[in-house]
Enzyme design. Structure first.
Site, PDB file in Angstrom:
ATOM      1  N   ASP A 131      31.701  41.029  50.303  1.00  0.00           N
ATOM      2  CA  ASP A 131      30.716  40.030  49.848  1.00  0.00           C
ATOM      3  C   ASP A 131      31.222  39.369  48.571  1.00  0.00           C
ATOM      4  OD1 ASP A 131      28.422  38.516  49.601  1.00  0.00           O
ATOM      5  OD2 ASP A 131      27.285  40.112  48.609  1.00  0.00           O
ATOM      6  N   PHE A 169      33.277  44.026  46.175  1.00  0.00           N
ATOM      7  CA  PHE A 169      32.449  43.099  45.384  1.00  0.00           C
ATOM      8  C   PHE A 169      31.015  43.658  45.339  1.00  0.00           C
ATOM      9  CE2 PHE A 169      35.636  40.701  47.806  1.00  0.00           C
ATOM     10  CZ  PHE A 169      36.387  40.110  46.796  1.00  0.00           C
ATOM     11  N   ASP A 173      34.314  46.648  42.131  1.00  0.00           N
ATOM     12  CA  ASP A 173      33.948  45.373  41.486  1.00  0.00           C
ATOM     13  C   ASP A 173      34.788  45.266  40.218  1.00  0.00           C
ATOM     14  OD1 ASP A 173      31.304  43.367  41.912  1.00  0.00           O
ATOM     15  OD2 ASP A 173      32.198  43.295  39.909  1.00  0.00           O
ATOM     16  N   CYS A 188      29.565  32.889  50.601  1.00  0.00           N
ATOM     17  CA  CYS A 188      28.407  32.184  50.028  1.00  0.00           C
ATOM     18  C   CYS A 188      28.848  30.825  49.480  1.00  0.00           C
ATOM     19  CB  CYS A 188      27.730  33.030  48.956  1.00  0.00           C
ATOM     20  SG  CYS A 188      28.787  33.425  47.569  1.00  0.00           S
TER      21      CYS A 188
END
Ligand code: SAH
Length: 396
Positions: free
Chosen positions: A300, A227, A249, A340
């Protein structure tokens, strides 16, 4: 001014200075208010509690501007709050000298629904709630005054606006685009920021410190960055002396910017970098069956759980990628794993990563607990503000 009357006993979270008033706590609105108007919040017995912004369409029916019920919410209020937020950052030595900095972090800076990021001389604004949207003119004037920036761009296109009944809005509020691309320096690396089409306000400023930590850890390590977006972690790993960096990605535009970023940093050894446009879940499987191994792996991912309602499906997704992360590590290897998601608490995330290590058959220990830097503060009374959590783990 209209009064927002709470149900009996529903003033408790307000007494704890939590800034959200949910629909289930509201008895009714006394008087008239349009979306975004300031209302006086009163307890069931009529006691004034706060001033808040009215959001009739949202489950979060009101967001508190001030816990002082006498405070007047006007242009001067925004000038004061915005100036204070900018000043707090100027006063922190570790936040000085960065081109890219979050200036306003919503609720945690006492300004619900308002995000402002500075990239060089450009401020990018995101208004995610009716109240902040209503006060946009005052907000822009205050930001310009507090920062001296001549360019302010609005990126109010986040999905959460729909929950408030607001349309997406983007465009220049002050000044206009410069002729050349916007480039910031981040701890010795130059990075292009696409404020118009990039993610969020253009860049993930919340990972600045963790990218620097990657640089400190990368020497001599074969690195995998999952990512990778525009390559922030990848370039810091190269700067830190990684022997190779494979970055994955699914976004072609992000990878194009990543390639540009590599060119912007000719001091780095570009021959050590490999970029792959792919879905991380299938890429990890392929790497495993190719028997590839790494010494440092960064995971991430995007927000798998925007809210608690998505927590279970998100937990499975986090678990899956972390199992592969552990399986792909050489002995002594490091896993930097993040979430997140506001809907996943820190303790829960640690359990997920621990389960993943068990499934991968690894013994591992936590070397560091990771979070966003202090330009993304978390108000003590607003635990939802702690959305970014990470673990640095080392396997035996
Ligand atoms: N680490 C980055 C930020 C990552 S944001 C930084 O420091 O800047 C999350 C990224 O995941 C986005 O770039 C998005 O394009 C990508 N992404 C989302 N789902 C994906 C998937 N299934 N496979 C690969 N990439 C994905």
């Amino acid at each position: 001014m209209a009064q927002l009357v709470l149900l009996p006993g529903k003033d408790r979270s307000l007494a704890r200075r939590h800034p959200w008033i949910f629909a289930a706590s509201v008895d009714g609105l006394r008087g008239r208010a349009r979306p975004g108007d300031t209302v006086e919040v009163v307890a069931a017995n009529g006691r004034p509690l706060a001033k808040a912004a009215w959001s009739p369409q949202s489950k979060i029916r009101a967001r508190v501007w001030s816990f002082d019920a006498d405070e007047i919410i006007d242009d001067v209020f925004f000038k004061r709050r915005i100036q204070a937020a900018v000043q707090r950052r100027q006063d922190l030595p570790e936040l000085r000298g960065h081109d890219g900095l979050r200036l306003i972090h919503g609720e945690s800076d006492g300004l619900p629904g308002l995000i402002a990021d500075r990239y060089g001389d450009t401020v990018v604004l995101q208004l995610t709630a009716t109240g902040a949207d209503k006060w946009r003119r005052a907000i822009v004037a205050a930001l310009q005054q507090a920062t001296g920036c001549a360019r302010i761009y609005e990126r109010s296109d986040s999905d959460v606006r729909r929950l408030e009944g607001l349309e997406p809005v983007s465009g220049w509020l002050l000044g206009e685009a410069a002729d050349e691309a916007l480039v910031i320096g981040e701890n010795g690396i130059r990075l292009k920021v696409d404020i118009v089409a990039g993610h969020k306000t253009g860049f993930y400023l919340d990972q600045r410190d963790n990218r620097l930590l990657t640089r400190e850890l990368a020497a001599g390590r074969a690195t995998l960055n999952c990512f990778c977006y525009t390559g922030g972690f990848s370039l810091q790993a190269l700067a830190g002396g990684a022997t190779s960096v494979l970055s994955i990605d699914s976004s072609a535009p992000a990878l194009r910017t990543a390639a540009d970023n590599l060119l912007l940093n000719p001091q780095l050894d570009a021959t050590r970098a490999e970029w792959r446009e792919d879905d991380v879940f299938s890429a990890l499987r392929a790497l495993k069956s190719d028997a590839r191994r790494f010494d440092l792996i960064i995971l991430d991912p995007p927000k798998f759980a925007p809210s608690g309602a998505h927590a279970e499906a998100a937990a499975r997704a986090y678990r899956d990628i972390n199992v592969f992360g552990f399986r792909l590590l050489n002995p002594g290897g490091l896993l930097m794993s993040y979430s997140c998601s506001g809907g996943i608490r820190r303790e829960h995330f640690q359990e997920i990563v621990a389960d993943a290590a068990v499934s991968a058959g690894c013994d591992a220990r936590i070397l560091r607990r990771l979070a966003a830097p202090p330009d993304h503060p978390v108000a003590l009374h607003f635990s939802e503000g702690e959305y970014l959590k990470g673990l640095l783990c080392q396997v035996d």
